[in-house]
Design an enzyme around this catalytic site. Sequence first.
Site, PDB file in Angstrom:
ATOM      1  N   LYS A 173       2.825  -3.142 -14.707  1.00 27.03           N
ATOM      2  CA  LYS A 173       3.898  -4.084 -14.376  1.00 27.03           C
ATOM      3  C   LYS A 173       4.983  -4.042 -15.448  1.00 27.03           C
ATOM      4  O   LYS A 173       4.690  -3.719 -16.597  1.00 27.03           O
ATOM      5  CB  LYS A 173       3.332  -5.517 -14.342  1.00 27.03           C
ATOM      6  CG  LYS A 173       2.457  -5.837 -13.162  1.00 27.03           C
ATOM      7  CD  LYS A 173       1.995  -7.288 -13.222  1.00 27.03           C
ATOM      8  CE  LYS A 173       1.101  -7.648 -12.043  1.00 27.03           C
ATOM      9  NZ  LYS A 173       1.782  -7.592 -10.739  1.00 27.03           N
TER      10      LYS A 173
ATOM     11  N   ASP B 221      -4.101 -14.915 -12.677  1.00 24.52           N
ATOM     12  CA  ASP B 221      -4.465 -14.131 -11.493  1.00 24.52           C
ATOM     13  C   ASP B 221      -5.927 -14.346 -11.077  1.00 24.52           C
ATOM     14  O   ASP B 221      -6.434 -13.659 -10.193  1.00 24.52           O
ATOM     15  CB  ASP B 221      -4.173 -12.644 -11.755  1.00 24.52           C
ATOM     16  CG  ASP B 221      -3.803 -11.868 -10.490  1.00 24.52           C
ATOM     17  OD1 ASP B 221      -3.410 -12.509  -9.500  1.00 24.52           O
ATOM     18  OD2 ASP B 221      -3.921 -10.630 -10.512  1.00 24.52           O
TER      19      ASP B 221
ATOM     20  N   ARG C  43      -6.778  -7.081  -3.461  1.00 24.54           N
ATOM     21  CA  ARG C  43      -7.375  -6.792  -2.150  1.00 24.54           C
ATOM     22  C   ARG C  43      -8.607  -5.908  -2.277  1.00 24.54           C
ATOM     23  O   ARG C  43      -9.498  -5.958  -1.430  1.00 24.54           O
ATOM     24  CB  ARG C  43      -6.300  -6.169  -1.246  1.00 24.54           C
ATOM     25  CG  ARG C  43      -5.710  -4.910  -1.799  1.00 24.54           C
ATOM     26  CD  ARG C  43      -4.408  -4.520  -1.101  1.00 24.54           C
ATOM     27  NE  ARG C  43      -3.263  -5.338  -1.517  1.00 24.54           N
ATOM     28  CZ  ARG C  43      -2.037  -5.218  -1.032  1.00 24.54           C
ATOM     29  NH1 ARG C  43      -1.775  -4.330  -0.106  1.00 24.54           N
ATOM     30  NH2 ARG C  43      -1.073  -5.992  -1.466  1.00 24.54           N
TER      31      ARG C  43
HETATM   32  N1  BES Z   1      -1.346 -10.590  -8.954  1.00 17.19           N
HETATM   33  C1  BES Z   1      -0.299  -9.903  -8.269  1.00 17.19           C
HETATM   34  C2  BES Z   1       0.494 -10.828  -7.335  1.00 17.19           C
HETATM   35  C3  BES Z   1       1.302 -11.904  -7.983  1.00 17.19           C
HETATM   36  C4  BES Z   1       2.664 -11.727  -8.170  1.00 17.19           C
HETATM   37  C5  BES Z   1       0.722 -13.113  -8.329  1.00 17.19           C
HETATM   38  C6  BES Z   1       3.410 -12.751  -8.737  1.00 17.19           C
HETATM   39  C7  BES Z   1       1.467 -14.119  -8.895  1.00 17.19           C
HETATM   40  C8  BES Z   1       2.809 -13.952  -9.090  1.00 17.19           C
HETATM   41  C9  BES Z   1      -0.892  -8.774  -7.419  1.00 17.19           C
HETATM   42  O1  BES Z   1      -2.021  -8.175  -7.926  1.00 17.19           O
HETATM   43  C10 BES Z   1       0.144  -7.712  -7.320  1.00 17.19           C
HETATM   44  O2  BES Z   1       0.456  -7.144  -8.330  1.00 17.19           O
HETATM   45  N2  BES Z   1       0.648  -7.482  -6.109  1.00 17.19           N
HETATM   46  C11 BES Z   1       1.644  -6.489  -5.907  1.00 17.19           C
HETATM   47  C12 BES Z   1       1.299  -5.734  -4.647  1.00 17.19           C
HETATM   48  C13 BES Z   1       2.137  -4.522  -4.426  1.00 17.19           C
HETATM   49  C14 BES Z   1       1.791  -3.460  -5.450  1.00 17.19           C
HETATM   50  C15 BES Z   1       1.881  -4.020  -3.026  1.00 17.19           C
HETATM   51  C16 BES Z   1       2.989  -7.202  -5.732  1.00 17.19           C
HETATM   52  O3  BES Z   1       3.029  -8.254  -5.140  1.00 17.19           O
HETATM   53  O4  BES Z   1       3.963  -6.696  -6.280  1.00 17.19           O
HETATM   54 ZN    ZN Z   2      -3.214  -9.360  -9.121  1.00 17.72          ZN
HETATM   55 MN    MN Z   3      -1.603  -6.624  -9.260  1.00 14.89          MN
END
Ligand code: BES
Ligand code: ZN
Ligand code: MN
Length: 498
Positions: free
Chosen positions: A274, A285, A348
């Site tokens: 990230k 998370d 997921r």
């Molecule tokens: N934990 C994150 C989602 C998240 C984002 C939680 C902001 C709280 C605040 C999740 O694991 C994630 O990184 N999701 C990605 C999915 C994408 C790679 C398809 C996302 O939402 O960017």
């Molecule tokens: Zn996550």
């Molecule tokens: Mn993630």
Amino acid sequence: MTAPTLAITDSDPIGASADALIIGTLAGPDGLTLAPGSAEVDSAFGGGLVDLLAAVGAKGKADEVVKIPARGAVPATVVVATGLGSSSGPEEQVTAEQVRRAAGAAARALAGTGHAVSLLSLLDLGAAAQGTLLGAYRFTRYRTEPGDGPVGRVEFALPPGVEGDPQATLKAATAIASAVNTARDLVNTPPNDLFPESFAERAADLAKEAGVDIEVLDEKGLRKGGYGGILGVGGGSTRGPRLLRLRYAHPRAVKKVALVGKGITFDSGGISLKPPADMDQMTSDMSGAAAVVASVVLAARLRYPLEVIAHVPLAENLPSGTAYRPGDVLTMYGGKTVEVLNTDAEGRLVLADAITRAAEDDPDYLIETSTLTGAQVVALGKRTPGVMGEDEFRDRVAEIARATGEGGWAMPLPEELRGDLDSKLADLANVTGHRWGGMLSAGHFLREFVKDGLPWAHIDIAGPAFNDKGPWGYTPKGGTGLPVRTIAAVLADIAEHG
Ligand code: BES
Ligand code: ZN
Ligand code: MN
């Protein structure tokens, strides 16, 4: 944190020599008014209370707390006027959520105060009690100087002709609020102290206190069981993954409910790292995991006539030489294969294993909750969870979520999105190749692992689980404890209606 002590007072609440007397105010169409039940306080001020409050700027709006010295008009030292907002309906009707928020705002404003008497209970005793305990919450474990403690003792005026048993109302409100605060504590604990193994230890302590059974699968057990999703995601960290199973069973259980909650104790994104901005918020998370652990413990405390089994996959998503890669194919629990195209779509993957395992207990319902997608925040904002799943149960959960004040909105799983998860070499890919409907494609991915015919709901709390802005109502900065109250209310509804 020590929570305030709550009590119900039978004697004249206005005559009590407390540090503070809490009353509700309303933003009426013609300006500030007092909430029903405050007439006697007004008389004690010679009928001039509204003018006094208005003179120091009170409007009766939500999140407004105004204190005025009582100067002998009533024995309490100050009168604390907390805004309920505008009333809905003709007879100055307010919702339980308005009372809860006003009580929460007052509790925050009364930090450091010894003894308060509240008239908000005349509107709704349970909501006033819950809002007080939720609003008084502070997380100070990591401060060497913790500052003011919460208000010490709050006594609630007993509404005349109250329905039901007020002590039981107080007890249930206290149990629910303390479950929310337990979830908040877990969310707020930093990931150097809260990782899969230590989370499991805390869950075991909570389970033991409440008489809930707990089993913990460590890495060895996960390997033996073939939990490829959890092992894949957890592989990059020196702190190995875990899978918890917590079970509460009432001897005359009417239904069996499976709970699953995402427990990524820190989500760096892994090799698909990230960006640095706000990465610290990925300490939250594991909010879904925190909520389901707190909920099964609560179900046991309140002795719901149900069997409730929570499965909690725990892992830390970090990049390293042992981390899983984009391009890897994982064999999930139950045998399905998944091509990993993005290691940041890790939730997921751990959930798929847990959802498959949960179905082996043959539950009547499945409720799963996760901080799953940034797309949830884009679609619904920071305060409204997205609810997906089997149509009927999804709608039921979303409606109950709104009734609790936590919010929730039913979202579809449009058929055309499913094909975008097709993989070039495995049964399924973990992401689509595009950003459209990201919350929904995550829901589609989970659906692939839900047993046919099982009524299920997935609650995406990516935004609502964590408050990165200032406190409001009964919601503090940091972990919010969502969706504990929704899960509790759905369990109560299933206990009552099947
Ligand atoms: N934990 C994150 C989602 C998240 C984002 C939680 C902001 C709280 C605040 C999740 O694991 C994630 O990184 N999701 C990605 C999915 C994408 C790679 C398809 C996302 O939402 O960017
Ligand atoms: Zn996550
Ligand atoms: Mn993630």
